[in-house]
Design a protein around this motif. Structure first.
Motif, PDB file in Angstrom:
ATOM      1  N   VAL A 183     -27.552  45.332 -59.758  1.00  0.00           N
ATOM      2  CA  VAL A 183     -27.520  46.783 -59.852  1.00  0.00           C
ATOM      3  C   VAL A 183     -26.133  47.187 -60.314  1.00  0.00           C
ATOM      4  CG1 VAL A 183     -26.979  47.094 -57.389  1.00  0.00           C
ATOM      5  CG2 VAL A 183     -27.992  48.972 -58.675  1.00  0.00           C
ATOM      6  N   GLY A 184     -26.131  48.053 -61.316  1.00  0.00           N
ATOM      7  CA  GLY A 184     -24.873  48.586 -61.831  1.00  0.00           C
ATOM      8  C   GLY A 184     -24.942  50.098 -61.803  1.00  0.00           C
ATOM      9  N   SER A 185     -24.133  50.718 -62.644  1.00  0.00           N
ATOM     10  CA  SER A 185     -24.145  52.181 -62.635  1.00  0.00           C
ATOM     11  C   SER A 185     -25.369  52.716 -63.355  1.00  0.00           C
ATOM     12  CB  SER A 185     -22.891  52.705 -63.301  1.00  0.00           C
ATOM     13  OG  SER A 185     -22.872  52.263 -64.636  1.00  0.00           O
ATOM     14  N   ARG A 186     -26.006  51.880 -64.153  1.00  0.00           N
ATOM     15  CA  ARG A 186     -27.277  52.273 -64.771  1.00  0.00           C
ATOM     16  C   ARG A 186     -28.121  51.023 -64.940  1.00  0.00           C
ATOM     17  NH1 ARG A 186     -23.859  54.068 -70.032  1.00  0.00           N
ATOM     18  NH2 ARG A 186     -23.125  51.991 -70.548  1.00  0.00           N
ATOM     19  N   THR A 187     -29.288  51.170 -65.537  1.00  0.00           N
ATOM     20  CA  THR A 187     -30.217  50.041 -65.500  1.00  0.00           C
ATOM     21  C   THR A 187     -29.930  48.971 -66.542  1.00  0.00           C
ATOM     22  OG1 THR A 187     -31.714  51.429 -66.752  1.00  0.00           O
ATOM     23  CG2 THR A 187     -32.148  51.207 -64.403  1.00  0.00           C
ATOM     24  N   ILE A 191     -22.129  46.924 -65.853  1.00  0.00           N
ATOM     25  CA  ILE A 191     -21.423  45.898 -65.086  1.00  0.00           C
ATOM     26  C   ILE A 191     -21.967  45.926 -63.657  1.00  0.00           C
ATOM     27  CG2 ILE A 191     -19.164  45.246 -64.171  1.00  0.00           C
ATOM     28  CD1 ILE A 191     -17.989  46.526 -66.774  1.00  0.00           C
ATOM     29  N   LYS A 193     -22.508  46.148 -59.871  1.00  0.00           N
ATOM     30  CA  LYS A 193     -21.844  46.557 -58.632  1.00  0.00           C
ATOM     31  C   LYS A 193     -22.158  45.518 -57.572  1.00  0.00           C
ATOM     32  CE  LYS A 193     -22.129  51.556 -59.340  1.00  0.00           C
ATOM     33  NZ  LYS A 193     -22.928  52.747 -59.000  1.00  0.00           N
ATOM     34  N   TYR A 264     -20.745  50.392 -47.799  1.00  0.00           N
ATOM     35  CA  TYR A 264     -21.852  51.243 -47.349  1.00  0.00           C
ATOM     36  C   TYR A 264     -22.939  51.302 -48.408  1.00  0.00           C
ATOM     37  CZ  TYR A 264     -18.224  52.480 -44.064  1.00  0.00           C
ATOM     38  OH  TYR A 264     -17.241  52.418 -43.124  1.00  0.00           O
ATOM     39  N   TYR A 265     -22.496  51.439 -49.642  1.00  0.00           N
ATOM     40  CA  TYR A 265     -23.473  51.441 -50.723  1.00  0.00           C
ATOM     41  C   TYR A 265     -24.036  50.050 -50.938  1.00  0.00           C
ATOM     42  CZ  TYR A 265     -25.631  51.612 -55.259  1.00  0.00           C
ATOM     43  OH  TYR A 265     -26.535  51.499 -56.274  1.00  0.00           O
ATOM     44  N   GLU A 268     -26.936  48.778 -48.749  1.00  0.00           N
ATOM     45  CA  GLU A 268     -28.279  49.280 -49.072  1.00  0.00           C
ATOM     46  C   GLU A 268     -28.774  48.694 -50.387  1.00  0.00           C
ATOM     47  OE1 GLU A 268     -29.802  50.991 -46.806  1.00  0.00           O
ATOM     48  OE2 GLU A 268     -28.015  51.298 -45.569  1.00  0.00           O
ATOM     49  N   ALA A 269     -27.864  48.685 -51.376  1.00  0.00           N
ATOM     50  CA  ALA A 269     -28.277  48.247 -52.709  1.00  0.00           C
ATOM     51  C   ALA A 269     -28.657  46.770 -52.715  1.00  0.00           C
ATOM     52  CB  ALA A 269     -27.158  48.510 -53.709  1.00  0.00           C
ATOM     53  N   GLY A 272     -32.134  46.213 -52.036  1.00  0.00           N
ATOM     54  CA  GLY A 272     -32.941  46.501 -53.233  1.00  0.00           C
ATOM     55  C   GLY A 272     -32.985  45.333 -54.208  1.00  0.00           C
ATOM     56  N   ILE A 273     -31.824  44.734 -54.471  1.00  0.00           N
ATOM     57  CA  ILE A 273     -31.844  43.674 -55.487  1.00  0.00           C
ATOM     58  C   ILE A 273     -32.476  42.399 -54.947  1.00  0.00           C
ATOM     59  CG2 ILE A 273     -29.958  44.564 -56.914  1.00  0.00           C
ATOM     60  CD1 ILE A 273     -28.152  42.436 -55.654  1.00  0.00           C
TER      61      ILE A 273
END
Lengths: 285, 757
Positions: A183-187, A191, A193, A264-265, A268-269, A272-273
């Motif tokens: 997961v990055g700043s967009r799909t 780069i 995160k 914190y982010y 959660e992320a 998801g991945i």
């Protein structure tokens, strides 16, 4: 092969020679997708280059009896399109495909991704998970083998000596299935995160007997997520729900970056991945 | 008005193939004999006194000159001021000795090659004596550190109608929201650039991809103390602007170098420089209080907006006013008060950015409208429909008439095309453990030029030449939107001749007639287009008169069609060329008209946007899965270009909603100085943007046309955020809604969110 400040070795012997002349201002270049940015970011205007992209041995993906060997100059696009990679290291195919833009992937190489050792490098969690090794050549023409995980220090540092270059990546064949997610700043064109590789062995019913999970961009280099890997054992790929291992994932991130505000982010992320990776594994099975 | 032949047709713009195939030459492709390259040295500190030691950098081979504050004329200017009469506080020098933001111009390095210049920029020894910076509106307000003068408050103004206090007492509900919008980089793919040289007579010529040549001429002449008529500014081919090239940031210092060195100088920037060293969309903080009754009628509204004006005055007053005025022109709210305060901060100065305050004006207020609807359990479209202005309404604050406002029609049309009611009811049935779905909408208003606030006129010279081709001299600046094509179509319609025979100039202070305000403020189709139409009609009348005089026909027996003129009852047809030539021979006159056209009005332009989103509750990612934009544009001049504008506006709007932000840390440093850190929405992330138009003819617009380009960036941000808020049952009001922000809002009751502020 030598023009002033530019070396263009056409063989490993010539590469060794060039490495012998390498000084502090000499850089090894393949795709250049990280190096050019490094130059402009650090205002480096005077430099010498060793262009290794004309050495045939560094440009092939070879299937051996027990190994898959990837030349250091193999590009992400070539990895993405290789049936051998697809068959034996499926997560690497996805990682290559999800790296940067098409233009970047056409030039960026696997050797470069390792030696650049960015904390958010996309091929590294996969290479770590497979216990991949690199073959390294020095100025005397001597070769040594080391684990990718050792070579990469992270934060754009590696343990290569000044007169060394990565020539090939060696991955032992296995019957494991694997998946990569990020997961990055967009799909896309982004780069990581946080990224991950899940490599597992599962029987025909989907029961997991062995699992290795690496999570990237939560430290200098990808970390082995033992809590997550452990939690996956004896679970069934067909029926597993992410909620069963969510706690372990979040504890793993907490342990990796306890004092970073991005945790914190990322906690959660990462859930998801890893769910995405597990979903891909289900499809592979 | 008869059937339109050229207006309303999707004619391909002339430069399409050259741009698509890379043949177009931009300023960066230009070469002049003995041309030098120049680069600005930008401050790395947000607030610091500067001492520069040039010695080492000057020793680099190929360096011709390095200029600092000590070397430049001590004439202050305001890069936003577009003519001498638009007085605005002047606080910028060509180069400064006190840096006021990271990116401020502190030196100019000029050399024979780019490589030499870049080396010298890196080598230049800059000694910073740091001062505490003022970052963010809160810090500015406190006045603990003052950037200049005796307060950081640069401009403040209240605009109001009626008395909101009275209505607040009667209201069933008062809905309050506090929100903010971010600093945005324009992201034109061509970074800022400029080329200057002295011509054969020793006068300056400046090529620049800019939005107002006369503003550049004014600043260059004023700072260098040379007459206006010795400065020729040519609008160069432009790789996008979006308002970012509206202020004169590079041209005066580039002209200074060329004038001083007597050699051509190309001043260029890369992305890093363009993000830091030019202008940005003003960040804002807004508090909205809306008083409604149970039936959903808006009784009154009170809005306080604080604007981050950045380090220089630039557009502090202009954007504060532009933002405020829009808030009185979409909903019929008899009692409303807007207070706008612009503050100096040690950050990138504010400048025009597509929509000029309108995207900010609608960003929080449109979330607030949804909030109000939610409060009384009403559909947000229904609440809006109860409150829109009516066609022909007057502006409650005394501004120009609102014109043929079709916002209600836009919403009705959009609700039907989007299947709004049904989707709003059923969308959440798609929800899973991981994904939440939502639909939302928002509306926006924008304007058509400066009429009512500043001089708004343009002059046009239009001629039919000896071969029948048409030359339209007008000072427009095509930013890639198809301005030239639009003018060709309007001229073609007025003259009744095919667009391929019509050449329309772009602005060049030496050859095109004066234009009061440049290609900005959404004035070009409406004002310059109005001028072209009038010039075309006058020219055609002149042609008909000439024909009647030459042939001794009566005017009512004569007709024109497709470049031919003839008597209705005759087969003998003449070309426009025939008549122009015969007229010149017989009467010693050209077939030319020169007109001075003043804008007669400034109607509002409206849009309603509808969005569907899919929110990943694990990663915080938002996918916009459907997008519909419905625009009130009066009359579409070129539907293909209109569609392109609206799609581009949606792209910028979705970017504002989800991703784009120039993040400034507490020391004033910016991390997002390239496109891997400044996140634009990219092609795979863009939904298909469906476009519908309401074309009800604007009375004062050419053939009924009004603006669309800027207006298209106004409603999309709030439409997307309203959809997210509907999906998650949240009330997020701060832009952009990043994945991190979504995760934080979802888990706000958990321990970590309190730790994370």
């Amino acid at each position: 092969m030598y023009i002033d400040n530019f070396y263009l070795p056409k063989s490993l012997t010539q590469l060794a020679e060039a490495l012998g002349k390498k000084d502090g201002d000499t850089y090894i270049v393949a795709g250049g997708t990280d190096l050019v940015i490094h130059f402009s970011k650090n205002c480096i205007y005077d430099y010498k280059l060793i262009d290794i992209t004309h050495i045939k041995e560094l440009k092939a993906i070879e299937e051996m009896q027990y190994e898959v060997i990837i030349g250091a100059c193999v590009t992400m696009t070539e990895i993405e399109n290789s049936p051998v990679i697809d068959k034996y290291i499926p997560a690497l195919k996805t990682a290559a495909y999800k790296l940067g833009s098409q233009q970047i992937r056409n030039r960026a190489t696997i050797g470069g991704n390792i030696s650049n050792s960015s904390q958010s490098a996309d091929t590294l969690p996969v290479l770590f998970a497979y216990g991949a090794e690199v073959e390294i050549i020095n100025s005397k023409g001597q070769k040594r083998i080391d684990k990718v995980e050792n070579v990469v220090i992270g934060l754009e540092k590696n343990n290569l000596q000044k007169d060394e270059a990565i020539t090939r990546i060696i991955i032992t064949k296995c019957s494991s299935i694997s998946a990569f997610a990020k997961v990055g700043s967009r799909t896309s064109v982004t780069i990581s995160k946080v990224n991950c590789c899940v490599k597992a062995d599962a029987n025909i019913d989907g029961k997991i007997s062995n699992a290795v999970v690496y999570i990237g961009a939560v430290g200098a280099k990808p970390i082995k997520a033992e809590l997550v890997g452990g939690a996956l054992i004896d679970k069934n790929l067909k029926t597993i729900s992410i909620s069963e291992i969510k706690e372990q994932i979040q504890n793993q991130i907490e342990a990796a970056i306890p004092s970073r505000s991005s945790k914190y982010y990322k906690k959660e992320a990462s859930v998801g991945i890893i769910e995405e990776a597990l979903n891909n594994l289900k499809l592979a099975r | 008005m008869g059937k339109l032949k050229y207006v309303g047709k999707s004619i391909l713009k002339e430069d399409s193939y050259d741009k698509a195939t890379g043949r177009t030459k931009y300023v960066c492709d230009m070469k002049r004999h003995n041309m030098l390259y120049a680069k600005l040295v930008l401050s790395q500190k947000a607030h610091a006194d500067i001492v520069i030691d040039k010695t080492e950098a000057l020793n680099i081979e190929g360096i011709e000159a390095i200029y600092t504050y000590a070397d430049v004329p001590k004439v202050q200017y305001n890069s936003h001021q577009w003519y001498a009469g638009a007085t605005a506080f002047r606080d910028e020098y060509l180069l400064c000795d006190r840096a006021r933001f990271v990116g401020d111009r502190i030196a100019l390095v000029v050399g024979k090659t780019k490589r030499a210049v870049e080396k010298a920029v890196a080598k230049l020894n800059v000694i910073y004596k740091e001062l505490n910076p003022v970052i963010g509106i809160e810090a500015a307000k406190s006045d603990e550190i003052i950037i200049k003068g005796n307060t950081n408050l640069a401009f403040s103004k209240e605009i109001f109608c009626g008395s909101y206090e009275e209505q607040f007492k009667k209201a069933d509900y008062i809905i309050e929201d506090k929100g903010s919008t971010q600093k945005i980089h324009h992201s034109a793919i061509e970074p800022h650039i400029c080329l200057s040289e002295l011509d054969e007579q020793g006068s300056l010529t400046v090529w620049t991809p800019c939005q107002i040549v006369f503003q550049v001429q004014y600043h260059v002449a004023d700072i260098l103390q040379i007459p206006y008529n010795r400065v020729r500014v040519i609008k160069a081919v432009m790789g996008g602007s979006f308002g970012g090239k509206g202020q004169t940031v590079l041209e005066p210092i580039c002209a200074f170098a060329a004038y001083t060195l007597k050699k051509p100088v190309m001043l260029y920037m890369d992305r890093h420089d363009a993000i830091l060293g030019t202008r940005s969309r003003n960040a804002t903080e807004m508090i909205v209080e809306t008083a409604i009754n149970k039936e959903g009628k808006i009784l009154a509204r009170k809005i306080i907006t604080d604007i981050d004006g950045g380090a220089y005055y630039t557009n502090a007053a202009a954007v504060t006013m532009a933002l405020g005025k829009k808030l009185f022109r979409m909903y019929d709210i008899p009692d409303q008060s807007y207070t706008g305060n612009a503050y100096y901060t040690n950050t990138i100065p504010g400048g025009a950015c597509r929509g000029y305050g309108s995207p900010q004006a609608h960003a929080v207020t449109e979330i607030n409208i949804d909030h109000a609807a939610h409060k009384i359990g009403m559909d947000p479209c229904e609440l809006r429909l109860k409150n829109f202005v009516k066609p022909g309404a007057s502006d409650p604050t005394g501004g120009p008439n609102i014109g043929n406002a079709q916002i209600k029609e836009c919403v009705l049309k959009g609700m039907e095309a989007f299947d709004w009611k049904n989707r709003r009811q059923t969308i959440k049935n798609k929800n899973t453990e991981r994904y939440a779905y939502g639909v939302g909408m928002a509306c926006g208003a924008h304007g058509n030029g400066y009429f009512g606030a500043f001089p708004d006129f343009t002059n046009v010279e239009m001629s039919i030449l000896g071969d029948g081709s048409v030359l339209v001299k007008i000072g427009i600046h095509d930013q890639g939107c198809g301005t030239v094509a639009t003018m060709q179509q309007l001229a073609a319609e007025a003259l009744d001749i095919d667009t391929k025979h019509i050449r329309v100039t772009e602005a060049d202070t030496l050859i095109t007639p004066y234009d009061s305000a440049g290609t900005q403020a959404s004035r070009v189709t409406f004002v310059c287009g109005g001028a072209v139409k009038e010039a075309g009609e006058k020219l055609k009348q002149r042609l008909i008169n000439a024909f009647c005089t030459l042939k001794e026909f009566k005017e009512d027996s004569v007709e024109t069609r497709d470049g031919l003129i003839y008597r209705k009852d005759s087969d003998k047809k003449y070309t426009y060329a025939d008549i122009a030539t015969e007229f010149e021979t017989k009467y010693s006159q050209t077939m030319t008209e020169f007109i001075k056209y003043q804008s007669p009005a400034n109607p509002a332009t409206f849009a309603a946007c509808f969005a569907e989103v899919k929110v990943d509750k694990y990663t915080g990612h938002v996918e916009v899965t459907d997008f519909l934009a419905v625009h009130d544009i009066g009359q579409s001049v070129n539907p293909m270009l209109v569609e392109g504008q609206i799609q581009g506006g949606a792209h910028m709007g979705i970017g504002m909603a989800l991703r784009e932000e120039i993040e400034v840390d507490n020391n004033g440093r910016v991390k997002s100085t390239n496109f891997s850190k400044y996140h634009l929405i990219n092609a795979p992330e863009m939904p298909e943007v469906r476009v519908l138009t309401v074309e009800a003819k604007e009375p004062y617009g050419p053939y009924g046309a009004k603006s669309v380009g800027e207006a298209s960036a106004v409603a999309p941000p709030a439409a997307v955020v309203n959809a997210i808020n509907f999906a998650l049952d949240t009330n997020i009001t701060t832009y952009p809604v990043t994945p991190e922000k979504i995760i934080k809002n979802l888990y706000r009751n958990k321990k970590w969110s309190t730790q994370n502020g």
